[in-house]
Design an enzyme around this catalytic site. Sequence first.
Site, PDB file in Angstrom:
ATOM      1  N   SER A  16       8.592  -7.589 -11.898  1.00 40.68           N
ATOM      2  CA  SER A  16       9.133  -8.742 -12.630  1.00 40.68           C
ATOM      3  C   SER A  16       8.437 -10.034 -12.204  1.00 40.68           C
ATOM      4  O   SER A  16       8.281 -10.951 -13.022  1.00 40.68           O
ATOM      5  CB  SER A  16      10.649  -8.845 -12.458  1.00 40.68           C
ATOM      6  OG  SER A  16      10.986  -9.222 -11.150  1.00 40.68           O
ATOM      7  N   MET A  93       4.832  -3.310  -1.324  1.00 35.45           N
ATOM      8  CA  MET A  93       5.611  -2.845  -0.181  1.00 35.45           C
ATOM      9  C   MET A  93       4.736  -2.141   0.858  1.00 35.45           C
ATOM     10  O   MET A  93       4.933  -0.961   1.159  1.00 35.45           O
ATOM     11  CB  MET A  93       6.737  -1.925  -0.657  1.00 35.45           C
ATOM     12  CG  MET A  93       7.760  -2.655  -1.504  1.00 35.45           C
ATOM     13  SD  MET A  93       8.436  -4.083  -0.646  1.00 35.45           S
ATOM     14  CE  MET A  93       9.687  -4.614  -1.779  1.00 35.45           C
ATOM     15  N   ARG A  94       3.754  -2.881   1.350  1.00 36.57           N
ATOM     16  CA  ARG A  94       2.900  -2.371   2.414  1.00 36.57           C
ATOM     17  C   ARG A  94       2.554  -3.527   3.333  1.00 36.57           C
ATOM     18  O   ARG A  94       2.391  -4.658   2.860  1.00 36.57           O
ATOM     19  CB  ARG A  94       1.566  -1.865   1.853  1.00 36.57           C
ATOM     20  CG  ARG A  94       1.535  -0.440   1.420  1.00 36.57           C
ATOM     21  CD  ARG A  94       0.122  -0.113   0.978  1.00 36.57           C
ATOM     22  NE  ARG A  94      -0.800  -0.017   2.111  1.00 36.57           N
ATOM     23  CZ  ARG A  94      -1.116   1.121   2.721  1.00 36.57           C
ATOM     24  NH1 ARG A  94      -0.606   2.259   2.305  1.00 36.57           N
ATOM     25  NH2 ARG A  94      -1.959   1.129   3.741  1.00 36.57           N
ATOM     26  N   ILE A  95       2.414  -3.225   4.596  1.00 36.13           N
ATOM     27  CA  ILE A  95       1.925  -4.256   5.517  1.00 36.13           C
ATOM     28  C   ILE A  95       0.408  -4.194   5.468  1.00 36.13           C
ATOM     29  O   ILE A  95      -0.181  -3.113   5.588  1.00 36.13           O
ATOM     30  CB  ILE A  95       2.458  -4.012   6.928  1.00 36.13           C
ATOM     31  CG1 ILE A  95       3.983  -4.211   6.914  1.00 36.13           C
ATOM     32  CG2 ILE A  95       1.802  -4.960   7.930  1.00 36.13           C
ATOM     33  CD1 ILE A  95       4.681  -3.882   8.198  1.00 36.13           C
ATOM     34  N   HIS A 112       8.768 -13.633  -0.728  1.00 34.77           N
ATOM     35  CA  HIS A 112       9.733 -12.881   0.079  1.00 34.77           C
ATOM     36  C   HIS A 112      11.151 -13.281  -0.339  1.00 34.77           C
ATOM     37  O   HIS A 112      11.432 -14.472  -0.492  1.00 34.77           O
ATOM     38  CB  HIS A 112       9.516 -13.174   1.566  1.00 34.77           C
ATOM     39  CG  HIS A 112      10.447 -12.382   2.431  1.00 34.77           C
ATOM     40  ND1 HIS A 112      10.268 -11.031   2.654  1.00 34.77           N
ATOM     41  CD2 HIS A 112      11.590 -12.738   3.071  1.00 34.77           C
ATOM     42  CE1 HIS A 112      11.265 -10.595   3.410  1.00 34.77           C
ATOM     43  NE2 HIS A 112      12.078 -11.600   3.678  1.00 34.77           N
ATOM     44  N   GLU A 177      12.691 -16.630  -7.707  1.00 39.85           N
ATOM     45  CA  GLU A 177      11.333 -16.132  -7.430  1.00 39.85           C
ATOM     46  C   GLU A 177      10.443 -16.376  -8.640  1.00 39.85           C
ATOM     47  O   GLU A 177       9.283 -16.787  -8.514  1.00 39.85           O
ATOM     48  CB  GLU A 177      11.368 -14.631  -7.105  1.00 39.85           C
ATOM     49  CG  GLU A 177      12.106 -14.293  -5.833  1.00 39.85           C
ATOM     50  CD  GLU A 177      11.976 -12.812  -5.458  1.00 39.85           C
ATOM     51  OE1 GLU A 177      10.927 -12.204  -5.734  1.00 39.85           O
ATOM     52  OE2 GLU A 177      12.942 -12.264  -4.894  1.00 39.85           O
TER      53      GLU A 177
HETATM   54  C1  GAR Z   1      11.040  -9.115  -5.073  1.00 37.06           C
HETATM   55  O1  GAR Z   1      12.381  -9.474  -4.825  1.00 37.06           O
HETATM   56  C2  GAR Z   1      10.151  -9.554  -3.918  1.00 37.06           C
HETATM   57  O2  GAR Z   1      10.531 -10.759  -3.359  1.00 37.06           O
HETATM   58  C3  GAR Z   1      10.375  -8.412  -2.965  1.00 37.06           C
HETATM   59  O3  GAR Z   1      10.388  -7.262  -3.767  1.00 37.06           O
HETATM   60  C4  GAR Z   1      10.876  -7.598  -5.059  1.00 37.06           C
HETATM   61  C5  GAR Z   1       9.871  -7.132  -6.085  1.00 37.06           C
HETATM   62  O4  GAR Z   1      10.365  -7.315  -7.373  1.00 37.06           O
HETATM   63  N1  GAR Z   1       9.348  -8.353  -1.982  1.00 37.06           N
HETATM   64  C6  GAR Z   1       9.572  -7.963  -0.731  1.00 37.06           C
HETATM   65  O5  GAR Z   1      10.664  -7.617  -0.323  1.00 37.06           O
HETATM   66  C7  GAR Z   1       8.344  -7.983   0.167  1.00 37.06           C
HETATM   67  N2  GAR Z   1       8.728  -7.752   1.518  1.00 37.06           N
HETATM   68  P1  GAR Z   1       9.407  -7.196  -8.622  1.00 37.06           P
HETATM   69  O6  GAR Z   1       8.618  -5.898  -8.468  1.00 37.06           O
HETATM   70  O7  GAR Z   1      10.359  -7.134  -9.786  1.00 37.06           O
HETATM   71  O8  GAR Z   1       8.516  -8.409  -8.656  1.00 37.06           O
END
Ligand code: GAR
Length: 204
Positions: A16, A93-95, A112, A177
């Site tokens: 998103s 979702m990776r470091i 974040h 976000e």
């Molecule tokens: C979002 O809330 C972003 O901030 C979070 O994952 C979601 C992805 O949503 N990121 C993390 O937690 C990174 N550590 P999206 O795929 O709908 O953009």
Amino acid sequence: MAELLKLGVLISGNGSNLQSIIDNIEKGSIKALIKIVVSNNPDAYGLTRAKNHGIPFAIIKNGDYKSKEDFDTQLVNILKDNGVELVALAGFMRIISPILLKAFPGRILNIHPALLPSFPGLHGQKQAVDYGVKYSGCTVHFVDEGVDTGPIIIQSAVPVLDDDTEETLAARILKEEHKIYPQAINLFAEGRLEIKGRKVFIKS
Ligand code: GAR
């Protein structure tokens, strides 16, 4: 007209935030174009979003690489081959390893879902609900070698309500976000971000 900043957007899931970046580019609010979307998850819905807008994409699966370094070397190759100038992590979702950091010094942003430095790492929204804070939010920051520790560009706060669950809070945060990530990317594109130590100054 000034050249458009060439973006690479890294995703793992719904995408998103990718969608909000695409929408803001299409309406002219971000002076950039997305050269490539890269997902480490072949089933990420974000890939469909890229397809729907005719944006090139690549998939690199975690399991196909022996080490984090091998994965990141391939990631850097893809980004460089596409002429990427700024890397935007959008639910990736990776470091990341120093290989990616060295290839794009000062040129990687992350969003974040918490008000850093509170609640870094995974499940920022759940951490906020469990802790009992009254406000949480989201943070766009430059990426450094730590986990969610880099210099902060923009934050937005939302209230945490008594009956919030991880999901209801996540939805409230996500709306913010979708506002601040495009803003931060455009500030970078306009050359208006200046990092001094831990602080990011926004030039007018
Ligand atoms: C979002 O809330 C972003 O901030 C979070 O994952 C979601 C992805 O949503 N990121 C993390 O937690 C990174 N550590 P999206 O795929 O709908 O953009």
